[in-house]
Design an enzyme around this catalytic site. Sequence first.
Site, mmCIF file in Angstrom:
data_model
loop_
_atom_site.group_PDB
_atom_site.id
_atom_site.type_symbol
_atom_site.label_atom_id
_atom_site.label_comp_id
_atom_site.label_asym_id
_atom_site.label_seq_id
_atom_site.Cartn_x
_atom_site.Cartn_y
_atom_site.Cartn_z
ATOM 1 N N LYS A 138 -52.329 20.853 -51.611
ATOM 2 C CA LYS A 138 -51.316 22.474 -51.498
ATOM 3 C C LYS A 138 -51.930 22.415 -49.877
ATOM 4 O O LYS A 138 -50.756 23.638 -49.502
ATOM 5 C CB LYS A 138 -51.787 23.099 -52.033
ATOM 6 C CG LYS A 138 -51.647 23.289 -53.615
ATOM 7 C CD LYS A 138 -52.142 24.551 -54.436
ATOM 8 C CE LYS A 138 -51.421 24.787 -55.343
ATOM 9 N NZ LYS A 138 -52.170 25.843 -56.116
ATOM 10 N N SER A 177 -51.505 35.087 -53.632
ATOM 11 C CA SER A 177 -51.852 34.163 -52.324
ATOM 12 C C SER A 177 -50.513 33.242 -50.800
ATOM 13 O O SER A 177 -50.714 34.264 -50.071
ATOM 14 C CB SER A 177 -52.565 33.070 -53.042
ATOM 15 O OG SER A 177 -53.467 33.374 -52.939
ATOM 16 N N HIS A 219 -56.360 38.831 -57.752
ATOM 17 C CA HIS A 219 -57.617 38.101 -58.182
ATOM 18 C C HIS A 219 -58.841 38.698 -58.368
ATOM 19 O O HIS A 219 -58.970 38.609 -60.280
ATOM 20 C CB HIS A 219 -57.915 36.858 -56.984
ATOM 21 C CG HIS A 219 -56.883 36.029 -56.842
ATOM 22 N ND1 HIS A 219 -56.630 35.170 -55.684
ATOM 23 C CD2 HIS A 219 -56.504 34.868 -57.701
ATOM 24 C CE1 HIS A 219 -55.745 34.928 -55.047
ATOM 25 N NE2 HIS A 219 -55.918 34.296 -56.977
ATOM 26 N N ARG A 265 -48.829 36.887 -62.949
ATOM 27 C CA ARG A 265 -48.056 38.017 -62.826
ATOM 28 C C ARG A 265 -45.974 38.061 -63.309
ATOM 29 O O ARG A 265 -46.169 39.650 -63.327
ATOM 30 C CB ARG A 265 -47.504 37.815 -61.495
ATOM 31 C CG ARG A 265 -49.158 38.077 -60.699
ATOM 32 C CD ARG A 265 -48.822 37.746 -58.628
ATOM 33 N NE ARG A 265 -48.295 36.367 -58.695
ATOM 34 C CZ ARG A 265 -48.861 35.295 -58.559
ATOM 35 N NH1 ARG A 265 -50.242 35.556 -58.242
ATOM 36 N NH2 ARG A 265 -47.855 34.672 -58.742
#
Length: 160
Positions: free
Chosen positions: A44, A131, A20, A93
């Site tokens: 989430k 994450s 990030h 990514r």
Amino acid sequence: MSTYKRAIYPGTFDPITNGHLDIIRRAHRMFDEIIIAVAESEAKKPMFNFAQRVHMVKAVTADLPNIQVRGFNNLLVNLSDELDANIIIRGLRAVSDFEYELQMGYANASLKKELETIYLMPSLEHAFVSSSVVRTILNFDGKVEHLVPPKALELIKCER
């Protein structure tokens, strides 16, 4: 017409990673102002609560000028109206990210035609960092020093 360029970098940042931060620093060179928008995202079931995540992002980016950090809990297009920002920054990514991000970009554009999404790839050294990888390692008390910024690591240790 103003040439001032403000962009929004939204995410849950649960927790903020070196990937990030890589995207933030690179976007920082491209835009006059970056607003890092931390999504509440209770659906989430984040590891870190909303206030912790906002605080962590603020701590990690405190040395960067023209960076704002704010939380939000509404549609990104509504936030872009509030902030007068029509550029969204997203990180990619891998190919697996692309499908989801493309779908979200199109959905946002269908709600607000002026909204542009710019996709940045993290540097190769951070391409595998997410994450969710960090959370998995943390769940097993593994080492994440190489995956998160030092200020984030300090806060993670305090919160756990």
